[in-house]
Design a protein around this motif. Structure first.
Motif, PDB file in Angstrom:
ATOM      1  N   LEU A 147       8.152  38.324  16.738  1.00 19.34           N
ATOM      2  CA  LEU A 147       9.506  37.762  16.815  1.00 19.34           C
ATOM      3  C   LEU A 147      10.136  38.199  18.128  1.00 19.34           C
ATOM      4  CD1 LEU A 147      11.441  37.892  13.421  1.00 19.34           C
ATOM      5  CD2 LEU A 147       9.888  36.164  14.288  1.00 19.34           C
ATOM      6  N   SER A 148      10.683  37.221  18.869  1.00 16.64           N
ATOM      7  CA  SER A 148      11.294  37.538  20.149  1.00 16.64           C
ATOM      8  C   SER A 148      12.714  38.079  19.933  1.00 16.64           C
ATOM      9  CB  SER A 148      11.368  36.269  20.996  1.00 16.64           C
ATOM     10  OG  SER A 148      12.255  35.350  20.375  1.00 16.64           O
ATOM     11  N   TYR A 149      13.270  38.678  20.975  1.00 14.82           N
ATOM     12  CA  TYR A 149      14.653  39.151  20.880  1.00 14.82           C
ATOM     13  C   TYR A 149      15.621  37.987  20.652  1.00 14.82           C
ATOM     14  CZ  TYR A 149      13.522  43.962  22.217  1.00 14.82           C
ATOM     15  OH  TYR A 149      13.045  45.244  22.236  1.00 14.82           O
ATOM     16  N   GLU A 150      15.319  36.852  21.255  1.00 11.05           N
ATOM     17  CA  GLU A 150      16.154  35.670  21.022  1.00 11.05           C
ATOM     18  C   GLU A 150      16.167  35.306  19.553  1.00 11.05           C
ATOM     19  OE1 GLU A 150      15.484  33.085  25.058  1.00 11.05           O
ATOM     20  OE2 GLU A 150      15.797  32.065  23.176  1.00 11.05           O
ATOM     21  N   GLN A 151      14.974  35.304  18.974  1.00  9.28           N
ATOM     22  CA  GLN A 151      14.859  35.001  17.554  1.00  9.28           C
ATOM     23  C   GLN A 151      15.636  36.038  16.737  1.00  9.28           C
ATOM     24  OE1 GLN A 151      13.112  32.101  16.637  1.00  9.28           O
ATOM     25  NE2 GLN A 151      14.229  32.561  14.774  1.00  9.28           N
ATOM     26  N   GLY A 152      15.570  37.279  17.189  1.00  8.35           N
ATOM     27  CA  GLY A 152      16.264  38.362  16.482  1.00  8.35           C
ATOM     28  C   GLY A 152      17.765  38.148  16.410  1.00  8.35           C
ATOM     29  N   ALA A 153      18.319  37.518  17.453  1.00  6.60           N
ATOM     30  CA  ALA A 153      19.767  37.283  17.467  1.00  6.60           C
ATOM     31  C   ALA A 153      20.179  36.235  16.436  1.00  6.60           C
ATOM     32  CB  ALA A 153      20.213  36.857  18.866  1.00  6.60           C
ATOM     33  N   LEU A 154      19.207  35.501  15.886  1.00  4.61           N
ATOM     34  CA  LEU A 154      19.529  34.473  14.878  1.00  4.61           C
ATOM     35  C   LEU A 154      19.378  34.971  13.446  1.00  4.61           C
ATOM     36  CD1 LEU A 154      17.900  31.348  16.526  1.00  4.61           C
ATOM     37  CD2 LEU A 154      20.318  31.854  16.300  1.00  4.61           C
ATOM     38  N   VAL A 155      18.908  36.206  13.290  1.00  5.63           N
ATOM     39  CA  VAL A 155      18.677  36.711  11.924  1.00  5.63           C
ATOM     40  C   VAL A 155      19.995  36.777  11.137  1.00  5.63           C
ATOM     41  CG1 VAL A 155      17.897  38.683  10.548  1.00  5.63           C
ATOM     42  CG2 VAL A 155      16.582  37.983  12.561  1.00  5.63           C
ATOM     43  N   GLU A 156      21.051  37.232  11.784  1.00  3.00           N
ATOM     44  CA  GLU A 156      22.328  37.394  11.066  1.00  3.00           C
ATOM     45  C   GLU A 156      22.868  36.064  10.551  1.00  3.00           C
ATOM     46  OE1 GLU A 156      26.652  38.199  10.398  1.00  3.00           O
ATOM     47  OE2 GLU A 156      25.716  36.694  11.639  1.00  3.00           O
ATOM     48  N   PRO A 157      23.032  35.038  11.395  1.00  3.01           N
ATOM     49  CA  PRO A 157      23.527  33.778  10.827  1.00  3.01           C
ATOM     50  C   PRO A 157      22.555  33.149   9.825  1.00  3.01           C
ATOM     51  CG  PRO A 157      22.934  33.503  13.165  1.00  3.01           C
ATOM     52  CD  PRO A 157      22.911  34.974  12.872  1.00  3.01           C
ATOM     53  N   ALA A 158      21.251  33.301  10.056  1.00  2.00           N
ATOM     54  CA  ALA A 158      20.287  32.757   9.090  1.00  2.00           C
ATOM     55  C   ALA A 158      20.403  33.480   7.747  1.00  2.00           C
ATOM     56  CB  ALA A 158      18.861  32.864   9.641  1.00  2.00           C
ATOM     57  N   ALA A 159      20.770  34.765   7.798  1.00  5.47           N
ATOM     58  CA  ALA A 159      20.939  35.535   6.560  1.00  5.47           C
ATOM     59  C   ALA A 159      22.088  34.975   5.722  1.00  5.47           C
ATOM     60  CB  ALA A 159      21.183  37.006   6.889  1.00  5.47           C
ATOM     61  N   VAL A 160      23.163  34.535   6.385  1.00  5.41           N
ATOM     62  CA  VAL A 160      24.287  33.929   5.665  1.00  5.41           C
ATOM     63  C   VAL A 160      23.794  32.691   4.910  1.00  5.41           C
ATOM     64  CG1 VAL A 160      26.536  32.779   5.915  1.00  5.41           C
ATOM     65  CG2 VAL A 160      25.968  34.742   7.387  1.00  5.41           C
TER      66      VAL A 160
END
Ligand SMILES: [Zn+2]
Ligand SMILES: [Zn+2]
Length: 352
Positions: A147-160
Protein backbone atom coordinates in the motif's frame (compact mmCIF):
# COMPACT_ATOMS: atom_id res chain seq x y z
CA UNK A 1 8.37 22.93 10.71
CA UNK A 2 5.60 24.10 8.43
CA UNK A 3 1.96 23.54 9.32
CA UNK A 4 -1.46 24.83 8.23
CA UNK A 5 -3.39 26.17 11.18
CA UNK A 6 -7.05 27.15 11.48
CA UNK A 7 -7.51 30.56 13.14
CA UNK A 8 -11.11 31.17 12.17
CA UNK A 9 -13.44 30.63 9.22
CA UNK A 10 -11.70 31.73 6.02
CA UNK A 11 -8.44 32.14 7.91
CA UNK A 12 -6.11 29.16 7.60
CA UNK A 13 -2.43 30.08 7.70
CA UNK A 14 0.60 28.10 6.62
CA UNK A 15 3.23 29.05 9.15
CA UNK A 16 6.24 27.79 11.05
CA UNK A 17 5.59 26.12 14.39
CA UNK A 18 7.63 23.95 16.77
CA UNK A 19 8.09 20.27 15.97
CA UNK A 20 6.44 17.93 18.47
CA UNK A 21 8.82 16.50 21.08
CA UNK A 22 8.50 12.78 21.75
CA UNK A 23 6.88 11.72 25.03
CA UNK A 24 6.06 8.37 26.72
CA UNK A 25 3.38 6.35 24.90
CA UNK A 26 3.50 8.65 21.88
CA UNK A 27 4.50 8.14 18.27
CA UNK A 28 6.09 10.87 16.17
CA UNK A 29 5.28 10.71 12.48
CA UNK A 30 6.77 12.35 9.41
CA UNK A 31 3.62 13.08 7.42
CA UNK A 32 3.56 11.94 3.79
CA UNK A 33 0.12 12.59 2.25
CA UNK A 34 -2.97 14.18 3.76
CA UNK A 35 -6.42 14.39 2.21
CA UNK A 36 -8.69 17.41 2.38
CA UNK A 37 -12.05 16.33 3.77
CA UNK A 38 -15.56 17.77 3.57
CA UNK A 39 -15.40 18.52 7.28
CA UNK A 40 -12.17 20.51 6.73
CA UNK A 41 -14.11 22.53 4.16
CA UNK A 42 -16.95 23.15 6.62
CA UNK A 43 -14.43 24.44 9.15
CA UNK A 44 -12.87 26.65 6.52
CA UNK A 45 -16.13 27.99 5.08
CA UNK A 46 -18.35 28.22 8.16
CA UNK A 47 -16.43 26.94 11.19
CA UNK A 48 -15.88 26.39 14.02
CA UNK A 49 -17.76 23.06 14.11
CA UNK A 50 -15.29 20.62 15.68
CA UNK A 51 -12.51 23.15 16.33
CA UNK A 52 -12.34 24.14 20.02
CA UNK A 53 -12.24 27.93 20.25
CA UNK A 54 -13.36 29.08 23.71
CA UNK A 55 -12.43 26.08 25.84
CA UNK A 56 -9.61 23.61 25.15
CA UNK A 57 -10.80 20.21 23.89
CA UNK A 58 -11.28 17.72 26.75
CA UNK A 59 -8.84 15.19 25.30
CA UNK A 60 -6.30 17.31 23.38
CA UNK A 61 -6.26 20.12 25.97
CA UNK A 62 -5.69 22.40 22.99
CA UNK A 63 -7.70 25.10 21.23
CA UNK A 64 -7.50 27.34 18.15
CA UNK A 65 -5.28 28.04 16.34
CA UNK A 66 -5.06 24.31 15.62
CA UNK A 67 -3.23 22.30 12.97
CA UNK A 68 -5.71 20.78 10.51
CA UNK A 69 -5.65 17.51 8.54
CA UNK A 70 -7.06 14.20 9.79
CA UNK A 71 -6.75 11.91 6.73
CA UNK A 72 -3.08 11.05 6.55
CA UNK A 73 -0.29 8.56 6.22
CA UNK A 74 3.35 8.87 7.19
CA UNK A 75 6.47 7.25 8.50
CA UNK A 76 7.27 6.71 12.17
CA UNK A 77 10.37 8.71 13.11
CA UNK A 78 10.43 8.24 16.89
CA UNK A 79 8.55 6.24 19.49
CA UNK A 80 8.11 7.18 23.13
CA UNK A 81 8.88 5.03 26.13
CA UNK A 82 6.66 1.95 26.38
CA UNK A 83 5.56 1.90 22.72
CA UNK A 84 5.59 -1.59 21.22
CA UNK A 85 3.15 -1.41 18.29
CA UNK A 86 5.50 0.17 15.73
CA UNK A 87 9.14 1.16 15.25
CA UNK A 88 10.91 4.06 13.56
CA UNK A 89 10.73 3.57 9.77
CA UNK A 90 7.33 1.86 9.79
CA UNK A 91 4.73 3.22 7.35
CA UNK A 92 1.53 4.02 9.22
CA UNK A 93 -1.91 5.52 8.94
CA UNK A 94 -3.46 7.39 11.82
CA UNK A 95 -6.96 6.70 13.11
CA UNK A 96 -7.55 10.27 14.23
CA UNK A 97 -10.32 9.78 16.82
CA UNK A 98 -9.78 11.48 20.17
CA UNK A 99 -11.81 9.76 22.88
CA UNK A 100 -11.73 10.04 26.66
CA UNK A 101 -11.56 6.34 27.54
CA UNK A 102 -13.76 6.93 30.59
CA UNK A 103 -17.34 7.66 29.48
CA UNK A 104 -20.00 4.92 29.19
CA UNK A 105 -19.52 4.56 25.40
CA UNK A 106 -15.72 4.38 25.69
CA UNK A 107 -16.03 1.78 28.45
CA UNK A 108 -18.06 -0.38 26.03
CA UNK A 109 -15.39 0.01 23.35
CA UNK A 110 -17.59 2.33 21.24
CA UNK A 111 -14.98 5.05 21.21
CA UNK A 112 -16.51 6.86 18.21
CA UNK A 113 -19.56 7.57 20.39
CA UNK A 114 -17.44 9.15 23.14
CA UNK A 115 -19.11 12.10 24.82
CA UNK A 116 -15.89 14.06 24.30
CA UNK A 117 -15.37 12.92 20.69
CA UNK A 118 -12.76 14.89 18.80
CA UNK A 119 -10.35 14.38 15.91
CA UNK A 120 -6.61 14.81 15.60
CA UNK A 121 -6.46 17.53 12.94
CA UNK A 122 -9.78 19.17 13.93
CA UNK A 123 -9.77 19.31 17.71
CA UNK A 124 -6.20 20.28 18.53
CA UNK A 125 -2.97 18.51 19.39
CA UNK A 126 -1.54 18.50 15.86
CA UNK A 127 -2.65 17.23 12.47
CA UNK A 128 -1.71 16.05 9.02
CA UNK A 129 -1.28 19.41 7.31
CA UNK A 130 2.14 19.56 8.94
CA UNK A 131 5.61 18.15 8.37
CA UNK A 132 5.46 16.14 11.60
CA UNK A 133 2.80 15.24 14.09
CA UNK A 134 2.53 13.09 17.19
CA UNK A 135 -0.28 10.78 18.35
CA UNK A 136 -1.01 8.16 21.03
CA UNK A 137 0.13 4.62 20.31
CA UNK A 138 -3.42 3.24 20.01
CA UNK A 139 -4.21 5.64 17.13
CA UNK A 140 -1.60 4.19 14.78
CA UNK A 141 -2.03 1.32 12.31
CA UNK A 142 0.94 -0.12 10.46
CA UNK A 143 0.35 -0.21 6.71
CA UNK A 144 0.68 -3.60 5.01
CA UNK A 145 3.18 -4.22 2.20
CA UNK A 146 2.08 -2.95 -1.14
CA UNK A 147 0.00 0.00 0.00
CA UNK A 148 1.41 3.37 -1.02
CA UNK A 149 1.38 6.45 1.20
CA UNK A 150 -1.17 7.97 -1.16
CA UNK A 151 -3.40 4.99 -0.63
CA UNK A 152 -2.83 5.34 3.10
CA UNK A 153 -4.28 8.85 3.06
CA UNK A 154 -7.59 7.35 1.83
CA UNK A 155 -7.99 4.85 4.67
CA UNK A 156 -9.78 7.33 6.94
CA UNK A 157 -12.54 8.40 4.53
CA UNK A 158 -12.92 4.81 3.29
CA UNK A 159 -13.37 3.76 6.93
CA UNK A 160 -16.37 6.10 7.23
CA UNK A 161 -17.96 4.50 4.17
CA UNK A 162 -17.26 0.92 5.23
CA UNK A 163 -18.56 1.59 8.75
CA UNK A 164 -21.77 3.06 7.29
CA UNK A 165 -22.38 -0.03 5.15
CA UNK A 166 -21.45 -2.44 7.94
CA UNK A 167 -23.90 -0.79 10.33
CA UNK A 168 -26.70 -0.94 7.76
CA UNK A 169 -29.00 -3.93 7.37
CA UNK A 170 -27.78 -4.55 3.80
CA UNK A 171 -27.33 -8.21 2.88
CA UNK A 172 -25.60 -9.56 -0.23
CA UNK A 173 -28.02 -9.28 -3.13
CA UNK A 174 -29.86 -6.25 -1.70
CA UNK A 175 -30.45 -2.99 -3.55
CA UNK A 176 -29.08 0.33 -2.36
CA UNK A 177 -29.21 4.03 -3.23
CA UNK A 178 -26.60 6.64 -2.40
CA UNK A 179 -27.70 10.28 -2.25
CA UNK A 180 -24.62 12.41 -2.97
CA UNK A 181 -21.53 11.26 -4.89
CA UNK A 182 -18.87 13.39 -3.23
CA UNK A 183 -15.80 11.59 -1.84
CA UNK A 184 -17.68 9.77 0.94
CA UNK A 185 -20.66 8.91 -1.28
CA UNK A 186 -18.30 7.43 -3.87
CA UNK A 187 -16.56 5.39 -1.19
CA UNK A 188 -19.97 4.20 0.06
CA UNK A 189 -20.65 2.94 -3.48
CA UNK A 190 -17.43 0.94 -3.35
CA UNK A 191 -18.19 -0.35 0.16
CA UNK A 192 -21.61 -1.48 -1.12
CA UNK A 193 -19.93 -3.35 -3.92
CA UNK A 194 -17.61 -5.01 -1.39
CA UNK A 195 -20.69 -5.94 0.67
CA UNK A 196 -22.36 -7.63 -2.30
CA UNK A 197 -25.15 -5.20 -3.16
CA UNK A 198 -26.84 -6.40 -6.35
CA UNK A 199 -27.92 -2.97 -7.56
CA UNK A 200 -26.44 0.37 -6.55
CA UNK A 201 -28.02 3.66 -7.62
CA UNK A 202 -26.71 7.16 -7.01
CA UNK A 203 -28.36 10.58 -7.00
CA UNK A 204 -26.01 13.39 -7.97
CA UNK A 205 -26.16 16.78 -9.71
CA UNK A 206 -22.57 17.14 -10.91
CA UNK A 207 -21.91 15.35 -14.21
CA UNK A 208 -18.26 14.68 -13.28
CA UNK A 209 -19.25 13.07 -9.99
CA UNK A 210 -22.03 11.13 -11.69
CA UNK A 211 -19.48 9.71 -14.13
CA UNK A 212 -17.22 8.73 -11.22
CA UNK A 213 -20.14 7.06 -9.46
CA UNK A 214 -20.76 4.93 -12.54
CA UNK A 215 -17.09 4.07 -12.87
CA UNK A 216 -17.03 2.90 -9.26
CA UNK A 217 -20.10 0.70 -9.50
CA UNK A 218 -23.36 2.68 -9.66
CA UNK A 219 -25.71 1.08 -12.18
CA UNK A 220 -27.54 4.32 -12.84
CA UNK A 221 -27.05 7.88 -11.62
CA UNK A 222 -30.12 10.09 -11.34
CA UNK A 223 -29.85 13.83 -11.82
CA UNK A 224 -32.43 15.25 -9.39
CA UNK A 225 -32.73 18.43 -11.51
CA UNK A 226 -33.94 16.39 -14.47
CA UNK A 227 -35.89 13.58 -12.82
CA UNK A 228 -37.92 12.90 -9.69
CA UNK A 229 -35.29 10.98 -7.74
CA UNK A 230 -37.73 9.07 -5.50
CA UNK A 231 -40.05 8.02 -8.32
CA UNK A 232 -37.18 6.99 -10.54
CA UNK A 233 -35.51 4.98 -7.78
CA UNK A 234 -38.75 3.19 -6.90
CA UNK A 235 -39.23 2.37 -10.57
CA UNK A 236 -35.65 1.17 -11.14
CA UNK A 237 -35.59 -0.97 -8.01
CA UNK A 238 -39.08 -2.34 -8.38
CA UNK A 239 -40.72 -0.72 -5.35
CA UNK A 240 -37.87 0.84 -3.41
CA UNK A 241 -34.33 0.01 -2.35
CA UNK A 242 -33.52 -1.99 0.75
CA UNK A 243 -31.12 0.62 2.11
CA UNK A 244 -30.48 4.26 1.22
CA UNK A 245 -27.53 6.37 2.30
CA UNK A 246 -27.85 10.13 2.87
CA UNK A 247 -24.47 11.71 2.10
CA UNK A 248 -25.37 15.28 1.13
CA UNK A 249 -26.36 17.08 4.35
CA UNK A 250 -28.97 18.95 2.30
CA UNK A 251 -32.24 19.15 4.28
CA UNK A 252 -34.54 18.49 1.28
CA UNK A 253 -32.68 15.26 0.51
CA UNK A 254 -33.36 13.45 3.79
CA UNK A 255 -37.09 12.80 3.13
CA UNK A 256 -36.20 11.65 -0.40
CA UNK A 257 -33.67 9.18 0.97
CA UNK A 258 -36.36 7.80 3.30
CA UNK A 259 -39.10 7.64 0.63
CA UNK A 260 -36.82 5.84 -1.84
CA UNK A 261 -36.68 2.75 0.38
CA UNK A 262 -39.14 -0.14 0.26
CA UNK A 263 -41.39 -1.12 3.21
CA UNK A 264 -39.13 -2.07 6.14
CA UNK A 265 -36.39 -0.19 4.33
CA UNK A 266 -33.55 1.55 6.11
CA UNK A 267 -31.96 4.97 5.66
CA UNK A 268 -28.44 5.56 6.96
CA UNK A 269 -27.54 9.20 7.63
CA UNK A 270 -23.83 9.70 7.03
CA UNK A 271 -23.80 13.53 6.74
CA UNK A 272 -23.10 16.07 9.46
CA UNK A 273 -25.77 18.80 9.39
CA UNK A 274 -25.56 22.56 9.53
CA UNK A 275 -29.31 22.92 10.05
CA UNK A 276 -32.51 21.01 10.83
CA UNK A 277 -34.15 18.77 8.24
CA UNK A 278 -37.84 17.95 8.40
CA UNK A 279 -39.47 14.63 7.62
CA UNK A 280 -43.08 13.43 7.72
CA UNK A 281 -42.85 10.70 10.39
CA UNK A 282 -45.78 8.83 8.81
CA UNK A 283 -43.48 7.98 5.93
CA UNK A 284 -41.38 6.06 8.44
CA UNK A 285 -44.27 4.76 10.58
CA UNK A 286 -46.64 3.47 7.88
CA UNK A 287 -43.94 1.42 6.17
CA UNK A 288 -42.06 0.32 9.32
CA UNK A 289 -38.93 1.96 8.01
CA UNK A 290 -35.79 2.68 10.02
CA UNK A 291 -33.61 5.79 10.03
CA UNK A 292 -30.19 5.45 11.57
CA UNK A 293 -27.14 7.70 11.97
CA UNK A 294 -23.48 6.75 11.92
CA UNK A 295 -20.44 8.74 12.98
CA UNK A 296 -16.88 8.08 11.84
CA UNK A 297 -15.80 4.44 12.45
CA UNK A 298 -14.46 2.08 15.02
CA UNK A 299 -12.31 -1.06 14.83
CA UNK A 300 -12.25 -0.99 11.05
CA UNK A 301 -8.94 0.45 9.75
CA UNK A 302 -7.27 -2.98 9.31
CA UNK A 303 -10.28 -4.24 7.31
CA UNK A 304 -10.19 -1.15 5.07
CA UNK A 305 -6.53 -1.78 4.29
CA UNK A 306 -7.26 -5.44 3.48
CA UNK A 307 -9.97 -4.36 1.05
CA UNK A 308 -7.52 -1.88 -0.48
CA UNK A 309 -5.13 -4.77 -1.07
CA UNK A 310 -7.99 -6.45 -2.95
CA UNK A 311 -8.43 -3.40 -5.17
CA UNK A 312 -11.19 -1.42 -3.45
CA UNK A 313 -10.97 2.34 -2.71
CA UNK A 314 -8.09 2.90 -5.15
CA UNK A 315 -6.28 6.23 -4.99
CA UNK A 316 -5.82 6.35 -8.79
CA UNK A 317 -9.58 6.55 -9.22
CA UNK A 318 -10.34 8.98 -6.40
CA UNK A 319 -7.46 11.45 -6.24
CA UNK A 320 -8.01 14.27 -8.73
CA UNK A 321 -5.24 16.63 -7.66
CA UNK A 322 -1.99 16.63 -5.68
CA UNK A 323 -0.69 19.86 -4.18
CA UNK A 324 1.93 21.09 -1.73
CA UNK A 325 1.18 22.30 1.79
CA UNK A 326 2.21 25.84 0.80
CA UNK A 327 -0.79 25.98 -1.56
CA UNK A 328 -3.33 24.24 0.66
CA UNK A 329 -5.68 27.24 0.83
CA UNK A 330 -5.60 28.52 -2.76
CA UNK A 331 -5.19 25.19 -4.58
CA UNK A 332 -6.92 23.03 -1.98
CA UNK A 333 -9.77 24.55 0.03
CA UNK A 334 -10.69 27.19 -2.54
CA UNK A 335 -10.51 24.72 -5.43
CA UNK A 336 -12.79 22.25 -3.65
CA UNK A 337 -15.38 24.94 -3.01
CA UNK A 338 -15.39 26.03 -6.64
CA UNK A 339 -14.79 22.90 -8.70
CA UNK A 340 -17.29 20.07 -8.31
CA UNK A 341 -15.10 18.00 -10.62
CA UNK A 342 -12.61 17.56 -7.80
CA UNK A 343 -13.00 14.39 -5.78
CA UNK A 344 -10.06 13.99 -3.41
CA UNK A 345 -7.20 16.46 -3.21
CA UNK A 346 -4.06 15.18 -1.50
CA UNK A 347 -1.56 17.48 0.16
CA UNK A 348 2.17 16.80 0.40
CA UNK A 349 3.59 18.09 3.65
CA UNK A 350 7.30 17.45 3.12
CA UNK A 351 9.46 20.11 1.48
CA UNK A 352 10.18 19.35 -2.21
ZN1 LIG B 1 -12.77 13.42 7.21
ZN1 LIG C 1 -15.34 8.71 26.09
Amino acid sequence: MKAARWYEAKDIRVETIDEPVIAPGKIKIKVEWTGICGSDLHEYAAGPIFVPVQEPHYVSQDKAPIVMGHEFSGQVTEVGEGVTKVQPGDPVVVEPILSCGECPACKKGKYNLCEHLGFHGLSGGGGGFSEYTMVDEHMVHKMPEGLSYEQGALVEPAAVALHAVRLSKLKPGDKAAVFGAGPIGLLVIEALRAAGASEIYAVELSPERAAKAKELGAREVINPKEEQAVERLRELSGGGVDVSFEVTGVPAVLPQAIDSTSFEGETIIVSIWESEASVQPNNIVLQERTVKGIIAYRDIFPAVMKLMQQGYFQAEKLVTKRIHLDDVVSEGFEALMKEKSQVKILVKSQPE
